[in-house]
Design a protein around this motif. Structure first.
Motif, mmCIF file in Angstrom:
data_model
loop_
_atom_site.group_PDB
_atom_site.id
_atom_site.type_symbol
_atom_site.label_atom_id
_atom_site.label_comp_id
_atom_site.label_asym_id
_atom_site.label_seq_id
_atom_site.Cartn_x
_atom_site.Cartn_y
_atom_site.Cartn_z
ATOM 1 N N ILE A 116 0.859 -1.127 0.155
ATOM 2 C CA ILE A 116 -0.079 -0.038 0.105
ATOM 3 C C ILE A 116 0.762 1.207 -0.173
ATOM 4 C CG2 ILE A 116 -2.198 -1.038 0.956
ATOM 5 C CD1 ILE A 116 -1.249 0.435 3.533
ATOM 6 N N ALA A 117 2.271 1.332 0.411
ATOM 7 C CA ALA A 117 3.217 2.433 0.437
ATOM 8 C C ALA A 117 4.361 2.113 0.615
ATOM 9 C CB ALA A 117 2.724 3.181 1.416
ATOM 10 N N VAL A 118 5.321 2.853 -0.034
ATOM 11 C CA VAL A 118 6.888 2.477 -0.240
ATOM 12 C C VAL A 118 7.672 3.776 0.353
ATOM 13 C CG1 VAL A 118 6.796 3.063 -2.413
ATOM 14 C CG2 VAL A 118 8.511 1.486 -1.483
ATOM 15 N N ALA A 168 1.906 -5.391 7.797
ATOM 16 C CA ALA A 168 3.580 -6.344 7.905
ATOM 17 C C ALA A 168 4.298 -5.338 6.809
ATOM 18 C CB ALA A 168 3.409 -7.443 7.229
ATOM 19 N N ARG A 169 5.581 -5.792 6.782
ATOM 20 C CA ARG A 169 6.425 -4.969 5.976
ATOM 21 C C ARG A 169 7.043 -5.790 5.071
ATOM 22 N NH1 ARG A 169 4.001 -1.633 8.266
ATOM 23 N NH2 ARG A 169 4.785 0.493 9.099
ATOM 24 N N ARG A 172 7.568 9.014 1.487
ATOM 25 C CA ARG A 172 6.522 7.913 1.443
ATOM 26 C C ARG A 172 5.633 8.265 0.410
ATOM 27 N NH1 ARG A 172 1.381 7.050 3.892
ATOM 28 N NH2 ARG A 172 0.989 4.722 4.590
ATOM 29 N N VAL A 173 5.569 7.078 -0.328
ATOM 30 C CA VAL A 173 4.643 7.143 -1.570
ATOM 31 C C VAL A 173 3.534 6.085 -1.586
ATOM 32 C CG1 VAL A 173 4.318 6.676 -4.019
ATOM 33 C CG2 VAL A 173 6.304 8.032 -3.038
ATOM 34 N N GLU A 219 11.473 -0.066 1.384
ATOM 35 C CA GLU A 219 10.407 -0.583 2.468
ATOM 36 C C GLU A 219 9.100 -0.619 2.193
ATOM 37 O OE1 GLU A 219 9.314 0.434 6.897
ATOM 38 O OE2 GLU A 219 11.055 -0.432 6.917
ATOM 39 N N PHE A 220 8.364 -1.661 1.944
ATOM 40 C CA PHE A 220 6.845 -1.521 1.437
ATOM 41 C C PHE A 220 6.154 -1.864 2.759
ATOM 42 C CE2 PHE A 220 8.927 -2.122 -2.597
ATOM 43 C CZ PHE A 220 8.228 -1.300 -3.618
ATOM 44 N N GLU A 221 4.927 -0.856 2.924
ATOM 45 C CA GLU A 221 4.033 -1.212 3.775
ATOM 46 C C GLU A 221 2.927 -2.131 3.248
ATOM 47 O OE1 GLU A 221 2.319 2.375 5.561
ATOM 48 O OE2 GLU A 221 4.233 3.337 5.416
#
Length: 386
Positions: A201-203, A231-232, A331-332, A224-226
């Motif tokens: 959902i975000a990176v 979780a990551r 954060r994107v 790092e991706f959410e």
């Protein structure tokens, strides 16, 4: 004969045209030449002499060559197209084939941007033809075993993947702005999505180019991706690291509520979570596996796992990581990136039918969730181009 989804034998070998006679095109041609599922009917390249020499080097006879996808497909009686051109040419070739009534298996990455990928989703919608992306690194038997191991870990906390290599590929790859993220990490990001349904959902990402690098652009990155669950996914990689190299498939560690599992990217899967037996299937791998799924989808009117809509999120992971890196690690949010990409796609599209399809979506998420190919009766027969 081509196996249907239930194992029955129907039809003849699928007659295909391969577009792109370079190094990767040659690899596809050699695979298809030995495949029981395919018949190479034609090879297309802007350099017709290259197409002819590649065909001759593969020891093939009676294969049509030329510079036009549609003309060669019609002359050869092809029923599908394998697009192995450089990424910048993917959309043009895909559009020509789809509008000619030919389903397409396209090499990754589908497009340079998510906006261009969304335009191809809309094109596939209006033509009703299958557009599948060949994410060939999904098709490894030990990845399938690793996926089953991860499914037994319960809720996940962390997924780690590391990719370190020193590869020399003179040509367009060494001139790319982001040769790691665009050309290699797309595989690893897509493997994450094959490994777990927990979508990104975000990176946040940082990329750089070591001073000794032979690449023009950033050959190293960390991201790092959410994931949707909280979780990551933690990723690190480089294409210019000469020591302690990992598998091309990266080196993986997954940690969950019930234990942990690892995969070295090749042939070692380990599990520490109760029952630790790992069963490894025995199926076709790499581009052989990708092509088999493409043929099976055509013959059974089912949707393959890399159908164009499903692949957009893998591409969005890449573009999100690049955008974050270029903005100093900002954060994107993937959903925001998708909506901005839809607006760009609408602004850039010049074909009225494709623009109308894009405008009909309530959101980008709606567009990539529209009924996938195979939800309606198949229109593909074993004949030639229509």
């Amino acid at each position: 004969m081509i196996p249907s989804a239930d194992g029955a034998l129907v039809g003849d070998r699928l007659p295909v045209v391969v577009v792109g006679a370079g190094a990767m095109g040659g690899e596809w041609i050699r695979m298809l030449a030995r495949s029981p599922l395919a018949r190479i009917a034609g090879v297309v390249d802007l350099d017709v002499d290259l197409a002819a020499s590649t065909v001759a080097a593969a020891g093939l006879d009676g294969v049509a060559v030329g510079a036009s996808v549609v003309e060669v497909a019609e002359r050869a009686g092809a029923a599908a197209v394998i697009n192995v051109t450089v990424p910048q040419a993917h959309r043009t070739v895909n559009e020509q084939a789809l509008r000619a009534g030919l389903p397409v298996l396209c090499e990754k990455p589908l497009a340079p941007t998510v906006a261009e990928a969304l335009r191809q989703v809309a094109l596939a919608d209006i033509t009703g033809e299958l557009l599948m992306v060949s994410q060939s690194r999904r098709y490894f038997n030990h990845l399938a075993a690793f996926r089953r191991a991860v499914a037994g870990l319960g809720p996940l906390s962390t997924v780690n993947a590391q990719f370190f290599h020193a590869d020399h590929e003179p040509g367009f790859r060494e001139q790319m702005a982001h040769p790691l993220l665009v050309d290699m990490s797309i595989h690893h990001f897509d493997q994450l999505r094959a490994l777990t349904p927990d979508e990104p959902i975000a990176v946040r990402c940082s990329s750089w180019n070591p001073p000794w690098s032979w690449f023009a652009g950033d050959a190293a990155a960390s991201a790092e991706f959410e994931l949707a669950s909280g979780a990551r996914f933690v990723y690190a990689g480089s294409r210019c690291t000469p020591g302690l190299q990992t598998s091309w498939n990266a080196d993986w560690r997954v940690f969950g509520e019930r234990g942990a599992a690892s995969w070295d990217g090749d042939d070692v899967v380990r599990v520490e979570a109760g029952a630790s037996d790992v069963e490894v299937p025995n199926g076709p791998e790499g581009i052989d596996g990708s092509f088999e799924e493409f043929v099976t989808a055509l013959r059974s009117s089912t949707t393959p796992q890399n159908e164009v809509r499903a692949n957009v999120l893998s591409l969005a992971m890449v573009e999100g990581a690049i955008r974050s890196s270029e903005r100093g690690g900002e954060r994107v949010v993937i959903a925001d990136l998708l909506e901005e990409s839809l607006a760009t796609a609408l602004a850039d599209e010049r074909n009225e039918d494709v623009a109308a399809r894009l405008a009909s979506w309530t959101s980008a998420a709606d567009g990539i969730a529209t009924p996938a190919w195979g939800s309606a009766p198949a229109t593909i027969a074993s004949g030639g181009a229509r």
